[in-house]
Design a protein around this motif. Structure first.
Motif, PDB file in Angstrom:
ATOM      1  N   ALA A  12      -5.773  -0.587   4.536  1.00 58.72           N
ATOM      2  CA  ALA A  12      -6.783   0.410   4.154  1.00 58.72           C
ATOM      3  C   ALA A  12      -8.164  -0.212   3.974  1.00 58.72           C
ATOM      4  CB  ALA A  12      -6.364   1.123   2.871  1.00 58.72           C
ATOM      5  N   ASN A  13      -8.246  -1.504   3.685  1.00 56.26           N
ATOM      6  CA  ASN A  13      -9.544  -2.161   3.549  1.00 56.26           C
ATOM      7  C   ASN A  13     -10.240  -2.346   4.889  1.00 56.26           C
ATOM      8  OD1 ASN A  13      -8.732  -2.365   0.891  1.00 56.26           O
ATOM      9  ND2 ASN A  13      -9.129  -4.557   0.720  1.00 56.26           N
ATOM     10  N   VAL A  14      -9.470  -2.474   5.958  1.00 56.42           N
ATOM     11  CA  VAL A  14     -10.021  -2.717   7.291  1.00 56.42           C
ATOM     12  C   VAL A  14     -10.208  -1.412   8.063  1.00 56.42           C
ATOM     13  CG1 VAL A  14      -9.634  -3.949   9.473  1.00 56.42           C
ATOM     14  CG2 VAL A  14      -9.010  -5.018   7.306  1.00 56.42           C
ATOM     15  N   GLY A  46       2.528   9.671   7.829  1.00 60.10           N
ATOM     16  CA  GLY A  46       2.961   8.298   7.569  1.00 60.10           C
ATOM     17  C   GLY A  46       1.794   7.334   7.525  1.00 60.10           C
ATOM     18  N   LEU A  47       0.845   7.521   8.439  1.00 58.12           N
ATOM     19  CA  LEU A  47      -0.350   6.684   8.448  1.00 58.12           C
ATOM     20  C   LEU A  47      -1.117   6.873   7.142  1.00 58.12           C
ATOM     21  CD1 LEU A  47      -2.466   4.808   9.687  1.00 58.12           C
ATOM     22  CD2 LEU A  47      -3.365   6.785  10.946  1.00 58.12           C
ATOM     23  N   SER A  53      -1.226   3.952  -0.082  1.00 59.93           N
ATOM     24  CA  SER A  53      -0.480   2.949  -0.846  1.00 59.93           C
ATOM     25  C   SER A  53      -1.106   1.560  -0.758  1.00 59.93           C
ATOM     26  CB  SER A  53       0.970   2.875  -0.363  1.00 59.93           C
ATOM     27  OG  SER A  53       1.039   2.274   0.923  1.00 59.93           O
ATOM     28  N   LYS A  54      -2.161   1.464   0.038  1.00 59.00           N
ATOM     29  CA  LYS A  54      -2.849   0.172   0.243  1.00 59.00           C
ATOM     30  C   LYS A  54      -1.875  -0.893   0.743  1.00 59.00           C
ATOM     31  CE  LYS A  54      -6.920   1.035  -2.197  1.00 59.00           C
ATOM     32  NZ  LYS A  54      -7.828   1.659  -1.299  1.00 59.00           N
ATOM     33  N   ALA A  55      -1.021  -0.498   1.683  1.00 58.38           N
ATOM     34  CA  ALA A  55      -0.045  -1.424   2.265  1.00 58.38           C
ATOM     35  C   ALA A  55      -0.768  -2.586   2.931  1.00 58.38           C
ATOM     36  CB  ALA A  55       0.821  -0.697   3.292  1.00 58.38           C
ATOM     37  N   SER A  56      -0.232  -3.767   2.756  1.00 58.03           N
ATOM     38  CA  SER A  56      -0.784  -4.951   3.423  1.00 58.03           C
ATOM     39  C   SER A  56      -0.564  -4.817   4.929  1.00 58.03           C
ATOM     40  CB  SER A  56      -0.080  -6.212   2.921  1.00 58.03           C
ATOM     41  OG  SER A  56       1.279  -6.199   3.330  1.00 58.03           O
TER      42      SER A  56
END
Length: 116
Positions: A12-14, A46-47, A53-56
């Motif tokens: 989510a950061n990128v 899903g995306l 969830s800020k998944a890595s």
């Protein structure tokens, strides 16, 4: 950045940078999402769950429903490295997405980006 640091970075950061790159060249967030879903097998819900969830990066790809069977058709250079020759499987998946985003930003037709 070391690979381990990148793998732990929340996708989510990128994601906003991917959007900005696409929109700067007149493409849309929807087109970007189509590419991400094509590559990973996520649907829109899903995306969004992965983003929320800020998944890595590692979890984003590990939890991907199914990588597209045409993934091997993604070829070319990203940062001077041929994506098809990257030995680390996770780094290769990350660079595959980078390559697809580059193609989107260069104005390539969606049919060609999605290897149809």
């Amino acid at each position: 950045m070391k690979n381990e640091n990148l793998y732990k970075l929340p996708f989510a950061n990128v994601y906003p940078y991917y959007i900005a790159k696409a929109e700067k060249k007149g493409r849309t967030k929807e087109e970007l999402d189509t590419i991400i879903c094509w590559l990973t097998g996520y649907d829109e819900k899903g995306l969004q769950q992965q983003l929320d969830s800020k998944a890595s990066f590692e979890n984003f790809y590990t939890e991907a429903p199914q990588l597209n069977p045409n993934i091997s058709k993604i070829t070319g250079l990203v940062c001077g490295i041929r994506v098809e020759e990257i030995e680390d499987p996770l780094m290769q998946k990350i660079r595959y997405l980078d390559k697809l985003v580059d193609e989107l930003a260069k104005g390539k037709a969606m049919e060609k980006i999605l290897k149809k």
